[in-house]
Design a protein around this motif. Structure first.
Motif, short mmCIF file in Angstrom:
data_model
loop_
_atom_site.label_atom_id
_atom_site.label_comp_id
_atom_site.label_asym_id
_atom_site.label_seq_id
_atom_site.Cartn_x
_atom_site.Cartn_y
_atom_site.Cartn_z
N LYS A 1 64.44 58.74 -23.78
CA LYS A 1 64.86 60.14 -23.77
C LYS A 1 64.66 60.75 -25.16
N THR A 2 65.01 60.04 -26.20
CA THR A 2 64.82 60.53 -27.56
C THR A 2 63.33 60.75 -27.84
N PHE A 3 62.49 59.81 -27.43
CA PHE A 3 61.05 59.95 -27.63
C PHE A 3 60.51 61.18 -26.91
N LEU A 4 60.91 61.37 -25.67
CA LEU A 4 60.45 62.54 -24.92
C LEU A 4 60.90 63.83 -25.61
N ASP A 5 62.13 63.87 -26.08
CA ASP A 5 62.61 65.05 -26.81
C ASP A 5 61.78 65.29 -28.07
N ARG A 6 61.43 64.22 -28.75
CA ARG A 6 60.69 64.33 -30.01
C ARG A 6 59.22 64.70 -29.79
N LEU A 7 58.75 64.69 -28.55
CA LEU A 7 57.39 65.15 -28.26
C LEU A 7 57.33 66.67 -28.12
N ASN A 8 58.40 67.33 -28.45
CA ASN A 8 58.47 68.79 -28.38
C ASN A 8 57.32 69.50 -29.11
N PRO A 9 56.81 69.00 -30.23
CA PRO A 9 55.68 69.68 -30.87
C PRO A 9 54.45 69.81 -29.98
N LEU A 10 54.33 68.95 -28.97
CA LEU A 10 53.16 69.01 -28.10
C LEU A 10 53.22 70.15 -27.10
N TYR A 11 54.39 70.72 -26.92
CA TYR A 11 54.56 71.77 -25.92
C TYR A 11 53.64 72.97 -26.16
N VAL A 12 53.37 73.29 -27.41
CA VAL A 12 52.56 74.47 -27.74
C VAL A 12 51.10 74.11 -28.06
N ARG A 13 50.70 72.89 -27.78
CA ARG A 13 49.35 72.43 -28.09
C ARG A 13 48.53 72.22 -26.83
N GLU A 14 47.23 72.09 -27.05
CA GLU A 14 46.32 71.71 -25.97
C GLU A 14 46.32 70.18 -25.91
N ASN A 15 46.79 69.63 -24.83
CA ASN A 15 46.91 68.19 -24.68
C ASN A 15 45.90 67.66 -23.67
N SER A 16 45.45 66.45 -23.87
CA SER A 16 44.52 65.82 -22.94
C SER A 16 45.23 65.16 -21.77
N PHE A 17 46.45 64.67 -21.98
CA PHE A 17 47.11 63.90 -20.92
C PHE A 17 47.40 64.75 -19.69
N ARG A 18 47.16 64.13 -18.54
CA ARG A 18 47.45 64.74 -17.25
C ARG A 18 48.19 63.78 -16.34
N ASP A 19 47.88 62.49 -16.48
CA ASP A 19 48.45 61.47 -15.60
C ASP A 19 49.52 60.67 -16.33
N VAL A 20 50.67 60.55 -15.67
CA VAL A 20 51.80 59.83 -16.23
C VAL A 20 52.23 58.75 -15.23
N TYR A 21 52.53 57.58 -15.76
CA TYR A 21 53.02 56.47 -14.94
C TYR A 21 54.39 56.06 -15.47
N LEU A 22 55.24 55.61 -14.58
CA LEU A 22 56.58 55.14 -14.94
C LEU A 22 56.76 53.72 -14.43
N LEU A 23 57.15 52.84 -15.35
CA LEU A 23 57.45 51.45 -15.03
C LEU A 23 58.92 51.25 -15.38
N ALA A 24 59.76 51.08 -14.38
CA ALA A 24 61.20 51.00 -14.63
C ALA A 24 61.78 49.73 -14.03
N THR A 25 62.66 49.09 -14.79
CA THR A 25 63.35 47.91 -14.29
C THR A 25 64.84 48.19 -14.24
N ALA A 26 65.48 47.66 -13.18
CA ALA A 26 66.90 47.92 -12.97
C ALA A 26 67.59 46.67 -12.42
N ALA A 27 68.83 46.47 -12.80
CA ALA A 27 69.61 45.37 -12.26
C ALA A 27 69.95 45.62 -10.79
N GLU A 28 70.17 46.86 -10.45
CA GLU A 28 70.47 47.25 -9.07
C GLU A 28 69.33 46.81 -8.15
N ASP A 29 69.68 46.38 -6.94
CA ASP A 29 68.68 45.87 -6.00
C ASP A 29 67.96 46.94 -5.19
N GLU A 30 68.47 48.13 -5.15
CA GLU A 30 67.90 49.17 -4.30
C GLU A 30 66.98 50.11 -5.08
#
Length: 179
Positions: free
Chosen positions: A96-125
């Motif tokens: 969350k801190t990293f995403l917040d700190r990417l705020n400078p990119l909001y006003v720029r031309e960025n190349s990224f379009r595709d985002v992937y999320l890899l999440a691990t959780a103790a919960e089984d569901e």
């Protein structure tokens, strides 16, 4: 060839989400992509102070920490992969801190379009990862044309190394190879 940036946000070296991040990176490399791997725990990140200087001046953040030099790397990536342990049904504080700190990119031309999320959780569901998906989707929604292309819900793993006894590492590798 795509530029792929993989961000591991676990504070635990060798943790389950880090294993998935490494496998995603290896899959992307094996597919011929250029991969940059970032461990957030090594950056000494400070919290965004909301000064908005980055927006007003179109510059990097005024804070001095491990984010220096990463803005261009993220900005020029075609693909971003965020790996996180799930804490209280959301992303880690480090991510969350990293995403917040990417705020400078909001006003720029960025190349990224595709985002992937890899999440691990103790919960089984699978629903245990929903809050993390919402958090990353909220970040994506701030950028035109950016969307989540894949989510790996690594549920039912808590203790360090438990992920190794599952098919999640193979799935992360395959996801990385398919970007």
């Amino acid at each position: 060839m795509k530029k792929v940036v993989v961000i591991s946000s676990t504070p635990r070296s060798g943790g389950n989400s880090e294993t998935l991040a490494q496998q995603f990176a290896e899959g992307a490399r094996a597919a011929g992509h250029e991969v940059t791997y970032i461990n957030l725990r090594d950056l000494g990140l400070k919290f965004c102070i909301g000064c908005m200087v980055c927006q007003k001046t179109r510059s990097d953040c005024v804070l001095s920490d491990g984010m220096k030099g990463l803005y261009e790397t993220v900005q020029q990536a075609d693909v971003l992969a965020f790996a996180t342990p799930v804490y209280y049904y959301s992303v880690s504080g480090q991510l969350k801190t990293f995403l917040d700190r990417l705020n400078p990119l909001y006003v720029r031309e960025n190349s990224f379009r595709d985002v992937y999320l890899l999440a691990t959780a103790a919960e089984d569901e699978d629903f245990a990862v929903d809050g993390s998906v919402t958090a990353v989707q909220g970040w994506c929604d701030c950028f035109d044309g950016v969307s989540i292309k894949g989510v790996l819900r690594g549920v039912g793993v808590n203790e360090k190394g438990e992920v190794e006894a599952t098919d999640y590492p193979r799935r992360a590798y395959e996801m990385g190879g398919s970007v």
